[in-house]
Write a protein that holds these residues in place. Structure first.
Motif, short mmCIF file in Angstrom:
data_model
loop_
_atom_site.label_atom_id
_atom_site.label_comp_id
_atom_site.label_asym_id
_atom_site.label_seq_id
_atom_site.Cartn_x
_atom_site.Cartn_y
_atom_site.Cartn_z
N VAL A 388 30.30 -20.96 30.67
CA VAL A 388 31.31 -20.49 30.01
C VAL A 388 31.01 -20.00 28.52
CG1 VAL A 388 33.64 -21.56 29.01
CG2 VAL A 388 33.08 -21.99 31.27
N MET A 389 30.17 -20.83 27.80
CA MET A 389 29.76 -20.55 26.45
C MET A 389 29.13 -19.09 26.16
SD MET A 389 29.97 -21.40 23.24
CE MET A 389 30.61 -23.06 23.34
N SER A 390 28.37 -18.91 27.28
CA SER A 390 27.78 -17.37 27.24
C SER A 390 28.64 -16.28 27.13
CB SER A 390 26.74 -17.49 28.40
OG SER A 390 27.40 -17.23 29.65
N PHE A 391 29.85 -16.27 27.80
CA PHE A 391 30.81 -15.30 27.83
C PHE A 391 31.46 -15.29 26.46
CE2 PHE A 391 31.24 -16.61 32.27
CZ PHE A 391 30.92 -15.45 32.83
N TYR A 392 31.68 -16.32 25.67
CA TYR A 392 32.21 -16.18 24.42
C TYR A 392 31.32 -15.64 23.37
CZ TYR A 392 35.98 -18.75 26.68
OH TYR A 392 36.90 -19.08 27.57
N ILE A 393 29.82 -16.06 23.61
CA ILE A 393 28.95 -15.58 22.65
C ILE A 393 28.61 -13.99 22.78
CG2 ILE A 393 26.40 -15.44 22.14
CD1 ILE A 393 26.41 -18.38 22.74
N VAL A 394 28.56 -13.48 23.94
CA VAL A 394 28.62 -12.23 24.31
C VAL A 394 29.91 -11.40 23.93
CG1 VAL A 394 28.33 -10.52 26.26
CG2 VAL A 394 27.01 -12.54 26.38
N THR A 395 31.12 -12.00 24.03
CA THR A 395 32.15 -11.30 23.69
C THR A 395 32.06 -11.05 21.95
OG1 THR A 395 33.57 -12.44 24.99
CG2 THR A 395 34.72 -11.60 23.24
N ALA A 396 31.50 -12.14 21.20
CA ALA A 396 31.49 -11.83 19.88
C ALA A 396 30.27 -10.71 19.44
CB ALA A 396 30.70 -13.38 19.16
N ALA A 397 29.31 -10.74 20.37
CA ALA A 397 28.43 -9.48 20.13
C ALA A 397 29.00 -8.14 20.38
CB ALA A 397 27.17 -9.70 21.12
N LEU A 398 29.85 -8.15 21.36
CA LEU A 398 30.59 -6.80 21.74
C LEU A 398 31.56 -6.59 20.66
CD1 LEU A 398 31.31 -7.68 25.64
CD2 LEU A 398 29.78 -5.79 24.75
N VAL A 399 32.25 -7.44 20.09
CA VAL A 399 33.00 -7.14 18.92
C VAL A 399 32.03 -6.36 17.73
CG1 VAL A 399 34.29 -7.94 17.02
CG2 VAL A 399 34.69 -8.89 19.45
N VAL A 400 30.95 -7.01 17.60
CA VAL A 400 29.89 -6.31 16.59
C VAL A 400 29.63 -4.98 17.17
CG1 VAL A 400 27.69 -6.43 15.77
CG2 VAL A 400 28.93 -8.54 15.86
N GLY A 401 29.37 -4.81 18.36
CA GLY A 401 29.37 -3.24 18.98
C GLY A 401 30.29 -2.48 18.61
N LEU A 402 31.44 -2.87 18.92
CA LEU A 402 32.74 -2.05 18.74
C LEU A 402 32.88 -1.66 17.23
CD1 LEU A 402 35.32 -0.72 19.78
CD2 LEU A 402 36.64 -2.80 19.67
N ILE A 403 32.74 -2.36 16.39
CA ILE A 403 32.49 -2.46 15.00
C ILE A 403 31.46 -1.12 14.51
CG2 ILE A 403 31.95 -3.46 12.66
CD1 ILE A 403 33.12 -5.93 13.34
N ALA A 404 30.33 -1.41 15.25
CA ALA A 404 29.39 -0.42 15.05
C ALA A 404 29.74 0.96 15.41
CB ALA A 404 28.12 -0.85 15.64
N VAL A 405 30.63 1.22 16.55
CA VAL A 405 30.92 2.25 16.93
C VAL A 405 32.30 3.12 15.91
CG1 VAL A 405 32.72 3.49 18.85
CG2 VAL A 405 30.77 1.84 19.43
N GLY A 406 32.91 1.95 15.55
CA GLY A 406 33.72 2.55 14.56
C GLY A 406 33.13 3.06 13.19
N THR A 407 31.95 2.24 12.78
CA THR A 407 31.25 2.58 11.64
C THR A 407 30.53 3.94 11.90
OG1 THR A 407 30.89 0.30 11.22
CG2 THR A 407 29.49 2.01 10.14
N LEU A 408 30.03 4.37 13.31
CA LEU A 408 29.34 5.49 13.52
C LEU A 408 30.35 6.63 13.53
CD1 LEU A 408 26.82 7.00 14.12
CD2 LEU A 408 27.39 6.17 16.60
#
Length: 431
Positions: A388-408
């Protein structure tokens, strides 16, 4: 500009690239060797798994450092070198198994084959982009789909030969087969001639140059690899790829036991889901890359992260096995699609002058994610006895990825407005 006839058929160029990627994509079938190697030679599972890790690391390193070799020597020579290296490494792995040498197996299957995979992966990509300036995503998606589907071909063949003959014979036969198929594909590869444009396309949309070849004149900038590495855009793309690959490879590394633990599925059902995952890994590469030609690469990557954030939040709550599987398939399709869209996106952002080198450098994200993703989930499961915890940690990383897309996206807009861009980035950003 007058159109110059090409002495090659661009669709056969694409088929040639698929032949190379289908061969080197066999690395994804490595799991079929694990139990036979343990049973015959007594190697522990950690040692057997290490060979796969070494191959992935050298894949990333060779892709990064041999991009310049591809630019200097062209796709045909690079493809033939890749064929020889990958074929030799696979045959050498068979010899290492025959004499019972674990170190030899690491050097041949891990190092030599890994180098062949990395060089073979990048060798045809820049050429494909230049032959398909009007369908960059689709063309590179076809080749990279071959890589994703390699395990579907190699897995049953390798298993059959091992059961009927021996493990060394399997590596010998596959090594020769890989060399012949890759060499045939590489022999047809060639960059398009100066002045060539695809039939039926508006020539005003294409630029040709004796050094640069064919490119879309709406590419954001035409940069060398060294120049690209000096831009914030490059590092945003690297981060986007690292996060996207980490999420997918984490699920790939534990798909069967995780499905059983969360949904209570039988081992046979989980194994079937793992097999179907391979279809979505390969098919997602072609589908998403083709879609990116129409909605834009930036929009496509933003879609990847949006869908995966939702999927990772839902996965721990789902106990229905096939609904759980559907979310896995969605994530893995985005994982494969990220690889397929990458070469076209790099062409959009940096042009095609040194695309092989830029692509190779960016694939270091693959090597880093290949270590980070599996290590993350194994550490979490060992400490918490739960996924379970791994899903939420990866979700946080995916949010960072989405922010990177917006920044790009805003980085692209800034380059346009500064007047440094060669034209409007029609496919790289939102329309």
């Amino acid at each position: 500009m007058t159109q110059t006839d090409a002495d090659k058929n661009r669709w056969l160029i694409a088929v040639s690239a698929v032949a190379i990627h289908l061969s080197i994509g066999s690395i994804y079938a490595y799991s079929v060797y694990q139990n036979p190697l343990r049973a015959e030679l007594g190697w522990p599972i950690s040692d057997v798994s290490l060979a796969f890790t070494v191959a992935i690391v050298f894949l990333a390193l060779s892709a990064a450092f041999l991009g310049g070799f591809v630019e200097d020597h062209g796709p045909r020579v690079s493809g033939l070198v890749a064929a020889g290296t990958f074929g030799l490494g696979t045959v050498g792995a068979g010899f290492s198994v025959q004499i019972g040498s674990y170190v030899g197996f690491l050097l041949t299957f891990g190092v030599i084959s890994g180098i062949g995979i990395g060089l073979g992966y990048i060798a045809p990509i820049s050429t494909l982009v230049q032959w398909f300036p009007d369908r960059r995503g689709m063309a590179t998606g076809m080749a990279v789909m071959g890589f994703g589907a390699g395990a579907l071909v190699t897995g049953p063949i390798a298993n059959y030969i091992m059961e009927t003959v021996s493990i060394p014979a399997t590596f010998y036969a596959l090594g020769v087969g890989y060399f012949l198929l890759m060499a045939a594909g590489a022999s047809y590869l060639k960059k398009p001639p100066a002045g060539w444009v695809p039939e039926g396309i508006d020539e005003s949309e294409i630029e040709t140059d004796n050094e640069k070849g064919v490119s879309v004149n709406t590419d954001l900038e035409e940069l060398t690899a060294r120049e690209a590495l000096r831009t914030p855009r490059y590092y945003l793309v690297w981060l986007i790829m690292f996060v996207n690959i980490s999420a997918g490879i984490m699920l790939l590394s534990v798909a069967s036991p995780m499905t059983q633990a969360i949904t209570g599925a039988e081992a046979a059902t989980a194994a079937s889901i793992v097999g179907i995952i391979g279809i979505f890994n390969g098919g997602g590469r072609l589908v998403w890359a083709t879609v990116s030609d129409y909605i834009g690469r930036t929009t496509t990557y933003g879609t990847f992260f949006g869908l995966q954030i939702a999927a990772f939040l839902l996965l721990p709550q789902i106990t229905h096995v096939w609904l759980f599987a559907a979310l896995l398939f969605l994530v893995i399709s985005a994982y494969g699609g990220g690889f397929a869209c990458l070469p076209a996106y790099l062409g959009d952002l940096f042009g095609t002058k040194e695309l092989s080198a830029i692509h190779g450098y960016t694939l270091t994200a693959w090597g880093a994610a290949g270590v980070a993703g599996p290590l993350l989930i194994s550490e979490i499961v060992e400490r918490t006895d739960s996924y379970v915890m791994s899903f939420y940690i990866v979700t946080a990383a995916l949010v960072v990825g989405l922010i990177a897309v917006g920044t790009l996206f805003y980085q692209i807009e800034d380059v346009r407005e500064s007047g440094h861009a060669t034209g409007q980035d029609a496919v790289g950003a939102d329309h």
